[in-house]
Design an enzyme around this catalytic site. Structure first.
Site, mmCIF file in Angstrom:
data_model
loop_
_atom_site.group_PDB
_atom_site.id
_atom_site.type_symbol
_atom_site.label_atom_id
_atom_site.label_comp_id
_atom_site.label_asym_id
_atom_site.label_seq_id
_atom_site.Cartn_x
_atom_site.Cartn_y
_atom_site.Cartn_z
ATOM 1 N N ASP A 162 -46.094 -17.531 19.559
ATOM 2 C CA ASP A 162 -46.314 -18.706 20.404
ATOM 3 C C ASP A 162 -45.354 -19.789 19.922
ATOM 4 O OD1 ASP A 162 -47.268 -20.984 21.706
ATOM 5 O OD2 ASP A 162 -49.346 -20.707 21.091
ATOM 6 N N SER A 206 -54.996 -25.401 23.163
ATOM 7 C CA SER A 206 -53.730 -25.758 23.795
ATOM 8 C C SER A 206 -53.681 -27.262 24.081
ATOM 9 C CB SER A 206 -53.543 -24.919 25.062
ATOM 10 O OG SER A 206 -52.226 -25.006 25.547
ATOM 11 N N HIS A 243 -50.349 -17.076 22.925
ATOM 12 C CA HIS A 243 -51.001 -18.243 23.507
ATOM 13 C C HIS A 243 -52.014 -17.790 24.569
ATOM 14 C CE1 HIS A 243 -50.975 -22.615 23.984
ATOM 15 N NE2 HIS A 243 -51.241 -22.383 25.256
#
Length: 293
Positions: A228, A140, A258
């Site tokens: 996502d 991320s 995610h």
């Protein structure tokens, strides 16, 4: 988007368990409160590990250091540049260390909004420069930081896990998965803004690595989660590296959301992806490229 068909029962159970870890008033909490509930959520999925890492300081930055062979894997954690730290991702690093035998260094970079960009990047750069030739890995926001570091420092390779790399928020997966479970387009915009104190930054490759340049980047393996809004960033970045003459490959992990690394022990798809992630790290550390091309 029909998530009832895309997402399997195991992943839905993970999503529900994650949601249950957040109190009803979580959206109204201040930054300190958001960090508390995020850490508590991570603790729900945290796995104990036998390794005894060393917490110390490298180049003025706190790290959690799992001893192992060279080259070191520098792991940059996710959390939107706002939450997360040594305790939220150390079990992931312990499992990478155990699977590969490599030293793994988890970086406790400074968080926003107290520390605006480029504070987090400066911390990551300082650690990597101190350690020398390393393999980067991160999820991320950490994937974003990996790509930004790799643009400035020579490394052996990088593994990006559902990274946010500054893709166009008004097209592709940002729209088709705007309301995905676990992360929405609105969440992405919020975290992008808070990194800069609410201001809209000028275009900056150190913020949005998809702006390039891409020449000279290290071998790259990128993993996107299908469900996502950030999904397209992984493939777009890998494609740009290839177009510039570099080695890069991306995988879109079907039906995953995610944050799926926390589901690696409960969701078969997440477990299989984590196996691919660990294999990619090991291959890049050895200077091996098993993906053809």
């Amino acid at each position: 988007m029909d998530y009832a068909k895309l997402i399997d029962a195991e992943t839905w159970a993970f999503i529900r368990a994650t949601d249950a870890a957040y109190p009803p008033d979580a959206v109204d909490l201040d930054i300190a409160g958001q960090r508390r509930v995020y850490d508590a959520m991570c603790a729900v999925f945290h796995r104990d590990y036998p390794q005894r890492p060393l917490d110390h300081v490298i180049a003025g930055v706190r790290v959690r250091d799992f001893a192992g062979a060279a080259p070191a894997v520098v792991y940059l954690h996710g959390g939107g540049f706002v939450v997360g730290g040594l305790d939220s991702h150390d079990d992931i690093c312990a499992e990478i260390n155990a699977a590969t035998g490599l030293r793994v260094v988890l970086v406790d970079y400074r968080l926003s909004p107290e520390n605006r960009h480029p504070a987090a990047l400066d911390d990551c750069l300082a650690v990597v420069r101190s350690l020398g030739d390393v393999v980067l890995a991160g999820d991320s926001a950490g994937g974003n930081l990996c790509a930004a570091v790799a643009a400035q420092v020579a490394v052996k390779g990088q593994v990006l896990i559902y990274p946010g790399l500054g893709g166009d928020h008004d097209k592709g997966s940002y729209l088709s998965h705007a309301n995905a479970p676990m992360l929405t387009r609105a969440d992405v915009l919020f975290y992008a803004g808070i990194r800069h104190g609410g201001e809209v930054p000028a275009p900056d490759p150190s913020v949005s690595p998809l702006l390039g340049p891409f020449e000279g980047l290290p071998p790259t393996v990128a993993f996107g989660a299908e469900c996502d809004p950030l999904c397209d960033d992984a493939e777009a970045y890998a494609a740009a590296v290839r177009a510039a003459g570099g080695r890069a490959v991306s995988f879109t992990e079907k039906g995953l959301v995610h944050g799926y690394l926390r589901a690696r022990h409960s969701v078969t798809r997440a477990r299989d992806s984590f196996e691919r992630i660990k294999a990619a790290i090991a291959a890049l550390a050895e200077g091996h490229w098993p993906y053809g091309g």
